[in-house]
Design an enzyme around this catalytic site. Structure first.
Site, PDB file in Angstrom:
ATOM      1  N   SER A   1     -54.340  46.610 -69.609  1.00  0.00           N
ATOM      2  CA  SER A   1     -53.579  45.600 -68.876  1.00  0.00           C
ATOM      3  C   SER A   1     -52.734  44.834 -69.878  1.00  0.00           C
ATOM      4  O   SER A   1     -53.058  44.780 -71.070  1.00  0.00           O
ATOM      5  CB  SER A   1     -54.535  44.626 -68.168  1.00  0.00           C
ATOM      6  OG  SER A   1     -53.854  43.484 -67.700  1.00  0.00           O
TER       7      SER A   1
ATOM      8  N   TYR B   1     -61.802  38.932 -68.266  1.00  0.00           N
ATOM      9  CA  TYR B   1     -60.898  40.061 -68.067  1.00  0.00           C
ATOM     10  C   TYR B   1     -60.105  40.366 -69.330  1.00  0.00           C
ATOM     11  O   TYR B   1     -59.998  41.530 -69.752  1.00  0.00           O
ATOM     12  CB  TYR B   1     -59.961  39.759 -66.907  1.00  0.00           C
ATOM     13  CG  TYR B   1     -59.117  40.937 -66.471  1.00  0.00           C
ATOM     14  CD1 TYR B   1     -59.676  41.970 -65.736  1.00  0.00           C
ATOM     15  CD2 TYR B   1     -57.754  41.007 -66.780  1.00  0.00           C
ATOM     16  CE1 TYR B   1     -58.908  43.046 -65.312  1.00  0.00           C
ATOM     17  CE2 TYR B   1     -56.982  42.078 -66.364  1.00  0.00           C
ATOM     18  CZ  TYR B   1     -57.567  43.094 -65.630  1.00  0.00           C
ATOM     19  OH  TYR B   1     -56.805  44.167 -65.227  1.00  0.00           O
TER      20      TYR B   1
END
Length: 267
Positions: free
Chosen positions: A154, A168
């Site tokens: 990501s 995350y």
């Protein structure tokens, strides 16, 4: 450079007859990956927890011309990962491509997040990527003709986020580390290891950001100020990078994180 290559450069992207495992195949990116690979002629082994959802994706893959097999397991243990790989061998004779599209996010400020939630995110994004890469890699090494491992990173593996993303961001940074280390470890084996790093793209979870509500417009305006391309991502923006990393076209690329982000991480 061979004459055959010049006559058919698109042959570099040919994956007809290859076998791909896709974990998280019922999710937004996993289902897209499965359908893109099936549409390009690959056999796909679809893994996720809900068999009914997998069967729906399998039907779509077969309608696109690919062959599909389903196994209702997440890559949450060594045993499960071995079973997923065994399903590919049983169904299609081996494994050529692995796409780890399974994952998790639990958003909370660090002072409010429970340790168990932080660890759940690490398990889903880091440990399961490691376990699945190891299981598929063992089979690829046994076969002896290389392979393609594609993990899901990501933009948050590179950049922080103010809205409770410590779990995350940490997990995706770790996925980047696995990608680079394993790209080096398997460098001479013919197995490439790369990751796709998306930013926001259209999915059931982000659909609200594409709406014309006041909230969505405010969020979009702030986000798009950082995106040189000036728009949010669409599913097809991930299809090209995926096919590149799954095919012979990327044979000299390993240990890379390919950001599908409209230039977000560039500035």
């Amino acid at each position: 450079m061979s004459e055959a290559f010049l006559k058919n450069p698109l042959g570099l992207f040919d994956i007809k007859g290859k076998t791909a495992i896709v974990t998280g195949a019922s999710g937004a990116f996993g289902a897209l990956a499965a359908k893109v690979l099936a549409g390009a002629g690959a056999n796909v082994v679809l893994a996720a927890s809900k068999e009914s959802e997998l069967n729906n994706v399998a039907k779509e893959c077969e309608a696109l011309g690919g062959k599909a097999a389903v196994i209702a397991l997440r890559p949450s243990s060594e045993e499960n990962c071995d079973k997923i790989v065994a399903k590919a061998v049983e169904s299609f004779g081996g494994v050529d491509i692995l796409v780890v599209a399974s994952g998790l996010n639990k958003v909370a400020k660090i002072t409010e997040q429970k340790l168990e939630d932080f660890l759940d995110v690490q398990d889903a994004n880091v440990t399961q990527s490691w376990l699945m890469a190891r299981a598929a890699g063992k089979q690829m090494l046994k076969q002896g003709h290389g392979g393609k491992v594609i993990l899901t990173s990501s933009a948050r593996g590179l950049l922080g986020h103010p809205a409770g993303y410590t779990a995350y961001c940490a997990s995706k940074s770790a996925v980047d580390g696995i990608t680079k280390a394993l790209g080096c470890e398997w460098g001479e084996t013919g197995i490439t290891v790369n990751a796709i790093g998306p930013t926001v793209f259209r999915s059931p979870l982000t659909a609200w950001m594409y709406e014309d509500t006041e909230r969505a417009q405010t969020v979009r305006k702030g986000f798009l100020a950082r995106v040189p391309k000036g728009r949010l991502g669409e599913p097809e923006d991930l299809a090209g990078p995926l096919l590149f990393l799954a095919s012979k076209a990327s044979d000299f690329y390993t240990g890379h994180i390919l950001y599908a982000d409209g230039g977000y991480t560039a500035g």
